[in-house]
Write a protein that holds these residues in place. Structure first.
Motif, mmCIF file in Angstrom:
data_model
loop_
_atom_site.group_PDB
_atom_site.id
_atom_site.type_symbol
_atom_site.label_atom_id
_atom_site.label_comp_id
_atom_site.label_asym_id
_atom_site.label_seq_id
_atom_site.Cartn_x
_atom_site.Cartn_y
_atom_site.Cartn_z
ATOM 1 N N MET A 220 -2.722 2.909 6.446
ATOM 2 C CA MET A 220 -3.087 2.199 5.214
ATOM 3 C C MET A 220 -2.622 0.746 5.286
ATOM 4 O O MET A 220 -3.316 -0.158 4.813
ATOM 5 C CB MET A 220 -2.484 2.897 3.997
ATOM 6 C CG MET A 220 -3.037 4.293 3.746
ATOM 7 S SD MET A 220 -4.787 4.308 3.356
ATOM 8 C CE MET A 220 -4.758 3.573 1.741
ATOM 9 N N ALA A 221 -1.464 0.510 5.894
ATOM 10 C CA ALA A 221 -0.963 -0.859 6.043
ATOM 11 C C ALA A 221 -1.895 -1.672 6.932
ATOM 12 O O ALA A 221 -2.190 -2.838 6.630
ATOM 13 C CB ALA A 221 0.452 -0.845 6.620
ATOM 14 N N GLU A 222 -2.382 -1.076 8.000
ATOM 15 C CA GLU A 222 -3.318 -1.780 8.876
ATOM 16 C C GLU A 222 -4.578 -2.174 8.111
ATOM 17 O O GLU A 222 -5.043 -3.313 8.216
ATOM 18 C CB GLU A 222 -3.674 -0.905 10.079
ATOM 19 C CG GLU A 222 -4.566 -1.622 11.071
ATOM 20 C CD GLU A 222 -4.847 -0.804 12.319
ATOM 21 O OE1 GLU A 222 -5.848 -1.131 12.991
ATOM 22 O OE2 GLU A 222 -4.097 0.132 12.619
ATOM 23 N N ASP A 223 -5.103 -1.243 7.320
ATOM 24 C CA ASP A 223 -6.296 -1.546 6.513
ATOM 25 C C ASP A 223 -6.015 -2.660 5.510
ATOM 26 O O ASP A 223 -6.829 -3.567 5.324
ATOM 27 C CB ASP A 223 -6.766 -0.301 5.768
ATOM 28 C CG ASP A 223 -7.376 0.751 6.677
ATOM 29 O OD1 ASP A 223 -7.692 0.430 7.848
ATOM 30 O OD2 ASP A 223 -7.525 1.898 6.223
ATOM 31 N N THR B 257 0.851 -1.186 0.000
ATOM 32 C CA THR B 257 0.000 0.000 0.000
ATOM 33 C C THR B 257 0.886 1.234 0.000
ATOM 34 O O THR B 257 2.109 1.134 -0.100
ATOM 35 C CB THR B 257 -0.993 -0.032 1.194
ATOM 36 O OG1 THR B 257 -1.953 1.002 1.032
ATOM 37 C CG2 THR B 257 -0.280 0.084 2.520
ATOM 38 N N TYR B 258 0.269 2.408 0.124
ATOM 39 C CA TYR B 258 0.992 3.666 0.024
ATOM 40 C C TYR B 258 0.338 4.697 0.933
ATOM 41 O O TYR B 258 -0.882 4.686 1.119
ATOM 42 C CB TYR B 258 0.947 4.169 -1.432
ATOM 43 C CG TYR B 258 1.488 5.558 -1.621
ATOM 44 C CD1 TYR B 258 2.842 5.773 -1.795
ATOM 45 C CD2 TYR B 258 0.639 6.652 -1.598
ATOM 46 C CE1 TYR B 258 3.339 7.063 -1.952
ATOM 47 C CE2 TYR B 258 1.123 7.939 -1.749
ATOM 48 C CZ TYR B 258 2.477 8.137 -1.927
ATOM 49 O OH TYR B 258 2.976 9.409 -2.074
ATOM 50 N N GLY B 259 1.148 5.599 1.470
ATOM 51 C CA GLY B 259 0.633 6.733 2.234
ATOM 52 C C GLY B 259 1.519 7.943 2.019
ATOM 53 O O GLY B 259 2.721 7.811 1.780
ATOM 54 N N LYS B 260 0.933 9.122 2.093
ATOM 55 C CA LYS B 260 1.688 10.361 1.875
ATOM 56 C C LYS B 260 2.631 10.688 3.031
ATOM 57 O O LYS B 260 3.649 11.333 2.843
ATOM 58 C CB LYS B 260 0.728 11.522 1.642
ATOM 59 C CG LYS B 260 -0.039 11.412 0.341
ATOM 60 C CD LYS B 260 -0.987 12.586 0.170
ATOM 61 C CE LYS B 260 -1.780 12.413 -1.116
ATOM 62 N NZ LYS B 260 -2.773 13.491 -1.284
#
Length: 77
Positions: free
Chosen positions: A42-45, A31-34
């Motif tokens: 986002m990783a948890e989701d 996944t990715y996050g800003k």
């Protein structure tokens, strides 16, 4: 009853900004996050969704609770 699992995540800074997150023990779970905080969220989701899919398909969930980790620094010419 809920089970507790441990998963190692790797956050890789991207040249254009933000972080790509890889979950090594869950192939394809990326996944990715800003920001770091957003990337972790986002990783948890992503992990929760991955585990739901595994449960639905009757797959065994193997986490990182027994994984030993080390870093190897190597000079290579």
């Amino acid at each position: 009853m809920a089970s507790r699992y441990s998963f190692r995540i790797m956050l890789r800074p991207e040249p254009e900004g933000g972080y790509t997150v890889i979950v090594p023990s869950l192939p394809g779970c990326t996944t990715y996050g800003k920001t770091v905080d957003e990337a972790v969220s986002m990783a948890e989701d992503a992990i929760r969704a991955y585990l739901e899919s595994m449960k639905k398909h009757g797959e065994e969930i193997v986490d990182d609770s027994m994984t030993l980790e080390s870093v190897l620094n190597l000079e290579y010419a």
